[in-house]
Design a protein around this motif. Structure first.
Motif, mmCIF file in Angstrom:
data_model
loop_
_atom_site.group_PDB
_atom_site.id
_atom_site.type_symbol
_atom_site.label_atom_id
_atom_site.label_comp_id
_atom_site.label_asym_id
_atom_site.label_seq_id
_atom_site.Cartn_x
_atom_site.Cartn_y
_atom_site.Cartn_z
ATOM 1 N N SER A 17 -1.009 5.975 -6.649
ATOM 2 C CA SER A 17 -2.105 5.023 -6.795
ATOM 3 C C SER A 17 -2.415 4.426 -5.425
ATOM 4 C CB SER A 17 -1.730 3.931 -7.809
ATOM 5 O OG SER A 17 -2.827 3.104 -8.097
ATOM 6 N N ALA A 18 -3.068 3.288 -5.407
ATOM 7 C CA ALA A 18 -3.397 2.605 -4.157
ATOM 8 C C ALA A 18 -3.634 1.139 -4.460
ATOM 9 C CB ALA A 18 -4.645 3.224 -3.517
ATOM 10 N N ALA A 19 -3.483 0.310 -3.441
ATOM 11 C CA ALA A 19 -3.753 -1.122 -3.606
ATOM 12 C C ALA A 19 -5.206 -1.303 -4.036
ATOM 13 C CB ALA A 19 -3.498 -1.859 -2.295
ATOM 14 N N GLY A 20 -5.401 -2.039 -5.128
ATOM 15 C CA GLY A 20 -6.731 -2.209 -5.684
ATOM 16 C C GLY A 20 -7.033 -1.254 -6.822
ATOM 17 N N PHE A 21 -6.179 -0.239 -6.998
ATOM 18 C CA PHE A 21 -6.378 0.747 -8.059
ATOM 19 C C PHE A 21 -5.232 0.760 -9.069
ATOM 20 C CE2 PHE A 21 -8.913 2.163 -4.532
ATOM 21 C CZ PHE A 21 -10.046 2.753 -5.095
ATOM 22 N N PRO A 75 5.287 -2.628 -7.628
ATOM 23 C CA PRO A 75 5.961 -3.010 -6.377
ATOM 24 C C PRO A 75 5.921 -4.509 -6.101
ATOM 25 C CG PRO A 75 4.536 -1.116 -6.017
ATOM 26 C CD PRO A 75 4.214 -1.643 -7.379
ATOM 27 N N ALA A 76 4.917 -5.202 -6.667
ATOM 28 C CA ALA A 76 4.796 -6.643 -6.425
ATOM 29 C C ALA A 76 5.786 -7.450 -7.254
ATOM 30 C CB ALA A 76 3.372 -7.105 -6.722
ATOM 31 N N GLY A 77 6.477 -6.814 -8.210
ATOM 32 C CA GLY A 77 7.466 -7.522 -9.017
ATOM 33 C C GLY A 77 6.878 -8.386 -10.103
ATOM 34 N N ALA A 137 0.816 -1.218 0.000
ATOM 35 C CA ALA A 137 0.000 0.000 0.000
ATOM 36 C C ALA A 137 0.851 1.270 0.000
ATOM 37 C CB ALA A 137 -0.950 -0.011 1.187
ATOM 38 N N ALA A 138 1.888 1.301 0.836
ATOM 39 C CA ALA A 138 2.715 2.508 0.935
ATOM 40 C C ALA A 138 3.427 2.797 -0.383
ATOM 41 C CB ALA A 138 3.729 2.353 2.062
ATOM 42 N N GLU A 139 3.871 1.753 -1.061
ATOM 43 C CA GLU A 139 4.580 1.968 -2.322
ATOM 44 C C GLU A 139 3.633 2.366 -3.447
ATOM 45 O OE1 GLU A 139 7.982 -0.623 -3.225
ATOM 46 O OE2 GLU A 139 7.411 -1.743 -1.424
ATOM 47 N N TYR A 140 2.431 1.794 -3.441
ATOM 48 C CA TYR A 140 1.449 2.236 -4.432
ATOM 49 C C TYR A 140 1.129 3.714 -4.238
ATOM 50 C CZ TYR A 140 0.470 -2.609 -5.838
ATOM 51 O OH TYR A 140 0.579 -3.895 -6.322
ATOM 52 N N GLU A 141 1.055 4.134 -2.981
ATOM 53 C CA GLU A 141 0.752 5.531 -2.693
ATOM 54 C C GLU A 141 1.847 6.447 -3.242
ATOM 55 O OE1 GLU A 141 -0.417 8.421 1.098
ATOM 56 O OE2 GLU A 141 -0.183 6.260 1.372
#
Length: 442
Positions: free
Chosen positions: A350-354, A364-366, A342-346
């Protein structure tokens, strides 16, 4: 000045339905940059989908099967029209084509591991076949695309089936896209491209202009592979009825229809949201075409585009598909858009799920990256285990529904088992509106 939501209502401020905030932001972005928006994922607009259908479970007029005592089969044979060695899959859920380049090497390996664990197939995508994917895939379908990147007879012979791609649900009529930041030394070598330079694939094959040329190409592929491999033809859902008929006449063993809810690694947003037809509308058209030619169930139909649950699987099968393919859902099962990042998506805005910027290579998930540090975060063994678990759940959910409808095999589900809860879905799926015998348009 911005106002809290309660203040906006108190002040009588009203948002335009036509020019809402996302639309205003898109106009402002276009005005500032002068270029169209590119992203991954699939259509985000609300469209009629499988959620708009319901099953009629058995009670008195139909008898259900006992879940713990009576068997419900899930196996499917794909490609037995002409091929010497059709695919015998344990479940009717396959993994759609996603390229090495769009995805990292470990992600491709994980797809092979997960699919093999449950006895189904995965698909190469654009850019060629990697040793990791071939090594971990019990059944591997080789995609033959307009770009011909990485295509060679040796890999065609290594594959278990060949999928001739004429279109994709997220961008029918459009070619592929891979931005320079994802064209690593290895990707560039496999595709014979300059490293770090944006790449766009052609929207049509270079050596044919119509169905007659497709017939010639299919026969060439059969000769190269000694008539062993099933030949699929994949189309993006647009003029589905005619495209399916032409694919059958050209000699396809399997037809793949990809609806507009299907995902992509990168294309123009205007394509994703405004080209193609919903998956729900495409399936009955494909089935009608096959039935009129007398080849329904003889030429198998694979449906993709927005498959998420076992209920979606069961509904696609009930409408006449032989199997489904998943792409976006498979990436989510691997770990894409996970809250742990979540922090890296931010940080990426963006955001987790978006998160949908698969084109940037910053995942970030590779998973959708070629950055070696990001790709190293992803464990292909753990990812494969997660995918296998998800595929098992999809299969068990589809079995549960089939048993509730009194079916001893998931492929015995039929349109008679379905009703729709909206007029639009009833018209598209060609099943009655719930509580009536009315099918709009008939």
């Amino acid at each position: 000045m911005t106002y809290p939501t309660d203040d906006r209502a108190r002040l009588g401020l009203r948002e335009s339905a036509t020019f809402d905030r996302p639309t205003i932001a898109a106009i402002q972005r276009a005005a500032e940059t002068g270029i169209y928006d590119i992203r991954g994922w699939g259509a985000k607009r609300s469209l009629p989908h499988f959620d708009d259908l319901l099953f009629l479970g058995a009670s008195m007029s139909r008898y259900p099967l006992e879940g713990y005592r009576e068997r419900c089969g899930t196996d499917v044979v794909l490609g037995d029209r002409f091929a010497k060695h059709p695919l015998h899959l344990d479940i009717p859920v396959t993994i759609a084509g996603m390229s090495f380049g769009a995805l990292s090497g470990p992600a491709k390996e994980a797809l092979g591991r997960g699919a093999s664990e449950v006895g189904t197939s995965t698909t190469t995508g654009d850019g060629g076949m990697t040793p990791e994917e071939r090594g971990q895939s019990k059944y591997l379908v080789y995609q033959y695309l307009p770009s011909r990147y990485g295509m060679n007879p040796a890999d065609l012979r290594k594959a278990d089936a060949i999928e001739v791609v004429l279109g994709q649900g997220a961008k029918p009529g459009g070619g592929g896209m891979l931005l320079g930041q994802k064209i690593s030394e290895r990707v560039a070598g496999m595709r014979t491209l300059p490293e770090g330079i944006d790449q766009r694939s052609a929207c049509r094959h270079p050596d044919w202009t119509g169905p007659d040329d497709l017939t010639i190409k299919i026969n060439e592929l059969r000769e190269i592979t000694d008539w062993e491999k099933p030949i699929y033809v994949k189309v993006g859902a647009t003029r589905t009825y005619y495209d399916v008929k032409l694919a059958v006449h050209a000699g396809a063993d399997v037809v793949v229809v990809d609806g507009m809810q299907g995902g992509t690694a990168a294309t123009q947003e205007v394509f994703i949201e405004h080209v193609g037809i919903p998956t729900l509308a495409a399936v009955p058209q494909a089935v009608q075409a096959l039935a009129e030619l007398g080849v329904h169930r003889k030429v198998q139909l694979i449906v993709s585009g927005g498959i998420r649950t076992g209920a979606d699987v069961a509904k696609a099968l009930a409408l006449g598909a032989d199997a489904v393919a998943i792409g976006t859902a498979a990436l989510i099962a691997l770990g894409d858009n996970h809250p742990r990042y979540a922090a890296e998506y931010e940080k990426l805005g963006s955001a987790a799920g978006f998160f949908d910027d698969f084109q940037d290579g910053t995942d970030p998930a590779g998973i959708s990256t070629q950055d070696p540090e990001l790709a190293a975060r992803f464990d292909p063994v753990e990812g494969g285990r997660r995918l296998a678990n998800y595929l098992r759940v999809l299969t068990m959910e589809a079995q549960t529904i089939a048993r509730a409808c009194g079916k001893a095999h998931v492929l015995h589900l039929e349109p008679e088992d379905l009703v729709a809860v909206t007029i639009e879905a009833a018209a598209m799926a060609r099943v009655p509106l719930a509580g009536t015998d009315w099918i709009p348009g008939r």
